[in-house]
Design an enzyme around this catalytic site. Structure first.
Site, PDB file in Angstrom:
ATOM      1  N   HIS A  87       0.815  -1.215   0.000  1.00  0.00           N
ATOM      2  CA  HIS A  87       0.000   0.000   0.000  1.00  0.00           C
ATOM      3  C   HIS A  87       0.851   1.268   0.000  1.00  0.00           C
ATOM      4  O   HIS A  87       2.045   1.254   0.350  1.00  0.00           O
ATOM      5  CB  HIS A  87      -0.923   0.022   1.221  1.00  0.00           C
ATOM      6  CG  HIS A  87      -0.185   0.042   2.518  1.00  0.00           C
ATOM      7  ND1 HIS A  87       0.379   1.191   3.050  1.00  0.00           N
ATOM      8  CD2 HIS A  87       0.122  -0.954   3.388  1.00  0.00           C
ATOM      9  CE1 HIS A  87       0.983   0.907   4.193  1.00  0.00           C
ATOM     10  NE2 HIS A  87       0.852  -0.393   4.424  1.00  0.00           N
ATOM     11  N   GLU A 103      -2.000  -7.047   7.627  1.00  0.00           N
ATOM     12  CA  GLU A 103      -0.657  -6.956   8.198  1.00  0.00           C
ATOM     13  C   GLU A 103      -0.530  -7.835   9.447  1.00  0.00           C
ATOM     14  O   GLU A 103      -1.534  -8.221  10.061  1.00  0.00           O
ATOM     15  CB  GLU A 103      -0.360  -5.492   8.553  1.00  0.00           C
ATOM     16  CG  GLU A 103       1.014  -5.220   9.139  1.00  0.00           C
ATOM     17  CD  GLU A 103       2.172  -5.616   8.232  1.00  0.00           C
ATOM     18  OE1 GLU A 103       2.295  -6.820   7.929  1.00  0.00           O
ATOM     19  OE2 GLU A 103       2.966  -4.727   7.859  1.00  0.00           O
TER      20      GLU A 103
END
Length: 204
Positions: free
Chosen positions: A11, A84
């Site tokens: 990202h 994550e």
């Protein structure tokens, strides 16, 4: 073994990235720089002809993925297993704050061991869940398919290690991706586990 190309895309930048704060699974939006990074990277990744796009369901990853999805006309599919690594009570803190509050656990983490007592995912847990999501999404795409998976720094490093047949709990030879950079993995016929890393930390 034949199969699709897998692109692992990190990202864009967030305020936590800019402030060097540990994000983990905290849901932090892209900042203005991150949005610009995502748009620039999407223009480059579109040239690969993505046939499927999956993304961590955290907003910073989904926003990044949407830039590519809108450009290519390919829907973005949320995949929670690409989240994550959770860092428990450390999330939102800088390294200096972590070291000051948990010196032993911080030292263990920086030495490649698992930090105890903070509620973090283990490296192996993250590698296994990310790799499983990638393999399931890639199944059936065929050798001309291009899977783009949008995720996070540690998640990508650990998932890649597992995909390449390396132990994510013990192997530390793969560097992390910069914000909005990507790695490319392709089938490696005749070898186990059947995948090879062909590019790493590419960017627009």
């Amino acid at each position: 073994m034949t199969g699709p190309t897998i692109v692992l895309w990190r990202h864009g930048q967030t305020a936590y990235n800019a402030e060097a704060r540990l994000q983990g699974q905290s849901d932090i939006e892209l900042n203005e720089t991150g949005v610009a990074q995502a748009r620039a990277a999407a223009a480059s990744l579109a040239e690969l002809g993505p046939t499927r796009i999956i993304s961590s369901d955290l907003s910073r990853a989904m926003r990044t993925a949407q830039e590519l999805g809108e450009r290519c006309g390919v829907p973005v599919e949320p995949e929670p297993r690409l989240r994550e690594r959770s860092f428990g009570v450390w999330e939102g803190l800088t390294h200096a704050e972590i070291e000051g509050g948990w010196p032993d656990a911080f030292r263990a983490w920086r030495q490649g061991r698992e930090p105890e007592g903070i509620g973090a995912d283990t490296r192996r847990e993250v590698g296994e869940r990310v790799a499983a999501a990638l393999l399931e999404a890639a199944a059936g795409l065929g050798e001309d398919g291009v899977l783009v998976a949008v995720a996070h720094g540690a998640a990508i490093t650990l998932g890649l290690s597992e995909l390449l047949g390396l132990d994510p709990g013990e192997w530390f030879g793969l560097g992390g991706l910069d914000n909005c950079a990507w790695a490319i993995v392709q089938p490696d016929p005749g070898r186990r586990p059947g995948w090879r890393l062909t590019a790493h930390n590419l960017s627009a």
